[in-house]
Design a protein around this motif. Structure first.
Motif, PDB file in Angstrom:
ATOM      1  N   GLN A 171      18.031  16.318   6.104  1.00  0.00           N
ATOM      2  CA  GLN A 171      18.938  16.515   7.224  1.00  0.00           C
ATOM      3  C   GLN A 171      18.306  16.012   8.514  1.00  0.00           C
ATOM      4  O   GLN A 171      17.075  15.950   8.640  1.00  0.00           O
ATOM      5  N   ALA A 172      19.132  15.673   9.457  1.00  0.00           N
ATOM      6  CA  ALA A 172      18.645  15.226  10.761  1.00  0.00           C
ATOM      7  C   ALA A 172      17.712  16.276  11.355  1.00  0.00           C
ATOM      8  O   ALA A 172      17.978  17.477  11.275  1.00  0.00           O
ATOM      9  N   GLY A 173      16.620  15.800  11.921  1.00  0.00           N
ATOM     10  CA  GLY A 173      15.611  16.697  12.468  1.00  0.00           C
ATOM     11  C   GLY A 173      14.503  17.023  11.498  1.00  0.00           C
ATOM     12  O   GLY A 173      13.474  17.585  11.894  1.00  0.00           O
ATOM     13  N   GLY A 174      14.703  16.670  10.245  1.00  0.00           N
ATOM     14  CA  GLY A 174      13.715  16.952   9.219  1.00  0.00           C
ATOM     15  C   GLY A 174      12.610  15.924   9.166  1.00  0.00           C
ATOM     16  O   GLY A 174      12.549  15.001  10.001  1.00  0.00           O
ATOM     17  N   SER A 175      11.739  16.088   8.173  1.00  0.00           N
ATOM     18  CA  SER A 175      10.572  15.224   8.034  1.00  0.00           C
ATOM     19  C   SER A 175      10.422  14.746   6.590  1.00  0.00           C
ATOM     20  O   SER A 175      10.846  15.427   5.651  1.00  0.00           O
ATOM     21  N   LEU A 176       9.821  13.589   6.458  1.00  0.00           N
ATOM     22  CA  LEU A 176       9.420  13.046   5.163  1.00  0.00           C
ATOM     23  C   LEU A 176       8.099  12.317   5.346  1.00  0.00           C
ATOM     24  O   LEU A 176       7.820  11.806   6.441  1.00  0.00           O
ATOM     25  N   ARG A 177       7.324  12.242   4.276  1.00  0.00           N
ATOM     26  CA  ARG A 177       6.121  11.422   4.304  1.00  0.00           C
ATOM     27  C   ARG A 177       6.187  10.419   3.173  1.00  0.00           C
ATOM     28  O   ARG A 177       6.284  10.796   1.997  1.00  0.00           O
ATOM     29  N   LEU A 178       6.134   9.167   3.533  1.00  0.00           N
ATOM     30  CA  LEU A 178       6.109   8.091   2.560  1.00  0.00           C
ATOM     31  C   LEU A 178       4.661   7.722   2.241  1.00  0.00           C
ATOM     32  O   LEU A 178       3.792   7.772   3.117  1.00  0.00           O
ATOM     33  N   SER A 179       4.440   7.337   1.006  1.00  0.00           N
ATOM     34  CA  SER A 179       3.126   6.864   0.577  1.00  0.00           C
ATOM     35  C   SER A 179       3.279   5.489  -0.049  1.00  0.00           C
ATOM     36  O   SER A 179       4.328   5.175  -0.619  1.00  0.00           O
ATOM     37  N   CYS A 180       2.228   4.712   0.040  1.00  0.00           N
ATOM     38  CA  CYS A 180       2.227   3.387  -0.579  1.00  0.00           C
ATOM     39  C   CYS A 180       0.838   3.163  -1.161  1.00  0.00           C
ATOM     40  O   CYS A 180      -0.131   3.022  -0.414  1.00  0.00           O
ATOM     41  N   ALA A 181       0.769   3.145  -2.473  1.00  0.00           N
ATOM     42  CA  ALA A 181      -0.497   2.949  -3.168  1.00  0.00           C
ATOM     43  C   ALA A 181      -0.657   1.482  -3.544  1.00  0.00           C
ATOM     44  O   ALA A 181       0.258   0.869  -4.085  1.00  0.00           O
ATOM     45  N   ALA A 182      -1.834   0.950  -3.261  1.00  0.00           N
ATOM     46  CA  ALA A 182      -2.111  -0.456  -3.547  1.00  0.00           C
ATOM     47  C   ALA A 182      -3.076  -0.579  -4.716  1.00  0.00           C
ATOM     48  O   ALA A 182      -3.988   0.238  -4.863  1.00  0.00           O
ATOM     49  N   SER A 214      -4.974  -3.261  -5.146  1.00  0.00           N
ATOM     50  CA  SER A 214      -6.011  -4.224  -4.793  1.00  0.00           C
ATOM     51  C   SER A 214      -7.332  -3.575  -4.415  1.00  0.00           C
ATOM     52  O   SER A 214      -7.359  -2.562  -3.732  1.00  0.00           O
ATOM     53  N   ARG A 215      -8.447  -4.211  -4.850  1.00  0.00           N
ATOM     54  CA  ARG A 215      -9.780  -3.743  -4.462  1.00  0.00           C
ATOM     55  C   ARG A 215     -10.104  -4.136  -3.026  1.00  0.00           C
ATOM     56  O   ARG A 215     -11.070  -3.645  -2.458  1.00  0.00           O
ATOM     57  N   THR A 216      -9.292  -5.027  -2.467  1.00  0.00           N
ATOM     58  CA  THR A 216      -9.539  -5.480  -1.095  1.00  0.00           C
ATOM     59  C   THR A 216      -8.620  -4.791  -0.089  1.00  0.00           C
ATOM     60  O   THR A 216      -8.422  -5.273   1.013  1.00  0.00           O
ATOM     61  N   PHE A 217      -8.069  -3.650  -0.483  1.00  0.00           N
ATOM     62  CA  PHE A 217      -7.118  -2.933   0.380  1.00  0.00           C
ATOM     63  C   PHE A 217      -7.686  -2.720   1.771  1.00  0.00           C
ATOM     64  O   PHE A 217      -6.989  -2.906   2.768  1.00  0.00           O
ATOM     65  N   SER A 218      -8.929  -2.325   1.885  1.00  0.00           N
ATOM     66  CA  SER A 218      -9.526  -1.984   3.172  1.00  0.00           C
ATOM     67  C   SER A 218      -9.783  -3.196   4.059  1.00  0.00           C
ATOM     68  O   SER A 218     -10.188  -3.040   5.208  1.00  0.00           O
ATOM     69  N   LYS A 265      -8.593   5.786  -1.034  1.00  0.00           N
ATOM     70  CA  LYS A 265      -7.521   5.936  -2.014  1.00  0.00           C
ATOM     71  C   LYS A 265      -6.605   4.716  -2.072  1.00  0.00           C
ATOM     72  O   LYS A 265      -5.620   4.724  -2.809  1.00  0.00           O
ATOM     73  N   SER A 266      -6.912   3.709  -1.268  1.00  0.00           N
ATOM     74  CA  SER A 266      -6.075   2.495  -1.214  1.00  0.00           C
ATOM     75  C   SER A 266      -4.606   2.860  -0.986  1.00  0.00           C
ATOM     76  O   SER A 266      -3.700   2.335  -1.661  1.00  0.00           O
ATOM     77  N   THR A 267      -4.381   3.729  -0.045  1.00  0.00           N
ATOM     78  CA  THR A 267      -3.039   4.231   0.208  1.00  0.00           C
ATOM     79  C   THR A 267      -2.753   4.231   1.709  1.00  0.00           C
ATOM     80  O   THR A 267      -3.621   4.585   2.508  1.00  0.00           O
ATOM     81  N   VAL A 268      -1.528   3.843   2.038  1.00  0.00           N
ATOM     82  CA  VAL A 268      -1.053   3.910   3.413  1.00  0.00           C
ATOM     83  C   VAL A 268       0.119   4.888   3.452  1.00  0.00           C
ATOM     84  O   VAL A 268       0.883   4.991   2.485  1.00  0.00           O
ATOM     85  N   TYR A 269       0.227   5.604   4.557  1.00  0.00           N
ATOM     86  CA  TYR A 269       1.246   6.649   4.691  1.00  0.00           C
ATOM     87  C   TYR A 269       2.126   6.394   5.908  1.00  0.00           C
ATOM     88  O   TYR A 269       1.715   5.738   6.870  1.00  0.00           O
ATOM     89  N   LEU A 270       3.314   6.951   5.849  1.00  0.00           N
ATOM     90  CA  LEU A 270       4.203   6.948   7.002  1.00  0.00           C
ATOM     91  C   LEU A 270       4.787   8.352   7.121  1.00  0.00           C
ATOM     92  O   LEU A 270       5.630   8.750   6.317  1.00  0.00           O
ATOM     93  N   VAL A 318      -1.786  -8.359  -5.514  1.00  0.00           N
ATOM     94  CA  VAL A 318      -1.785  -6.937  -5.243  1.00  0.00           C
ATOM     95  C   VAL A 318      -0.414  -6.367  -5.573  1.00  0.00           C
ATOM     96  O   VAL A 318       0.603  -7.016  -5.363  1.00  0.00           O
ATOM     97  N   GLN A 319      -0.418  -5.152  -6.108  1.00  0.00           N
ATOM     98  CA  GLN A 319       0.832  -4.435  -6.348  1.00  0.00           C
ATOM     99  C   GLN A 319       0.893  -3.236  -5.410  1.00  0.00           C
ATOM    100  O   GLN A 319      -0.090  -2.514  -5.263  1.00  0.00           O
ATOM    101  N   LEU A 320       2.050  -3.047  -4.797  1.00  0.00           N
ATOM    102  CA  LEU A 320       2.260  -1.952  -3.864  1.00  0.00           C
ATOM    103  C   LEU A 320       3.349  -1.042  -4.406  1.00  0.00           C
ATOM    104  O   LEU A 320       4.445  -1.520  -4.736  1.00  0.00           O
ATOM    105  N   GLN A 321       3.051   0.227  -4.485  1.00  0.00           N
ATOM    106  CA  GLN A 321       3.997   1.200  -5.038  1.00  0.00           C
ATOM    107  C   GLN A 321       4.326   2.244  -3.979  1.00  0.00           C
ATOM    108  O   GLN A 321       3.491   3.083  -3.653  1.00  0.00           O
ATOM    109  N   ALA A 322       5.537   2.164  -3.452  1.00  0.00           N
ATOM    110  CA  ALA A 322       5.974   3.110  -2.425  1.00  0.00           C
ATOM    111  C   ALA A 322       6.659   4.310  -3.056  1.00  0.00           C
ATOM    112  O   ALA A 322       7.344   4.181  -4.076  1.00  0.00           O
ATOM    113  N   SER A 323       6.484   5.448  -2.423  1.00  0.00           N
ATOM    114  CA  SER A 323       7.122   6.679  -2.910  1.00  0.00           C
ATOM    115  C   SER A 323       7.325   7.645  -1.750  1.00  0.00           C
ATOM    116  O   SER A 323       6.802   7.409  -0.649  1.00  0.00           O
ATOM    117  N   GLY A 324       8.063   8.711  -2.015  1.00  0.00           N
ATOM    118  CA  GLY A 324       8.237   9.750  -1.009  1.00  0.00           C
ATOM    119  C   GLY A 324       9.588   9.771  -0.328  1.00  0.00           C
ATOM    120  O   GLY A 324       9.860  10.669   0.476  1.00  0.00           O
TER     121      GLY A 324
END
Length: 123
Positions: free
Chosen positions: A12-23, A25-29, A75-80, A1-7
């Motif tokens: 600045q402190a107090g701010g927000s970000l959302r990370l994504s990680c696309a896999a 693999s067909r067996t992601f779930s 979407k075979s994707t996990v978020y943070l 499996v290949q995992l591609q993180a982005s985001g």
């Protein structure tokens, strides 16, 4: 499996970000996923994990209440989602897959890792 993180980025402190990680693999779930972070010179640190169904989650004490892990199996994707960011959250963030089905915090249980995305939080 290949995992591609982005985001990652600069915020600045107090701010927000959302990370994504696309896999690729067909067996992601079928498996739980996790997020870890690392600062140069320190060991990789567990951040959050989510079970294969997306209903069970686990967080480190340092991010609980500020970060939210989620997944979209179609979407075979996990978020943070990272809110109320602090300077001490600055690190390279890595997504990873474990062959367990429930959330786990032990890095040794993860057998596939993404390349990391840098998050920098200024004070």
């Amino acid at each position: 499996v290949q995992l591609q993180a982005s985001g990652g980025g600069f915020v600045q402190a107090g701010g927000s970000l959302r990370l994504s990680c696309a896999a690729s693999s067909r067996t992601f779930s079928s498996y739980a996923m996790g997020w870890f972070r690392q600062v140069p010179g320190k060991e990789r640190e567990f951040v959050a994990s989510i079970g294969k169904y997306g209903t069970d989650t686990l967080y480190s004490d340092s991010v609980k209440g500020r970060f939210t892990v989620s997944r979209d199996n179609a979407k075979s994707t996990v978020y943070l989602q990272m809110n109320s960011l602090l300077p001490e959250d600055t690190a390279a963030y890595y997504c990873a897959r474990t062959r367990r089905t429930t959330p786990r915090r032990e890095a040794v249980l993860y057998d596939a890792w993404g390349q990391g995305t840098q998050v920098t939080v200024s004070s």
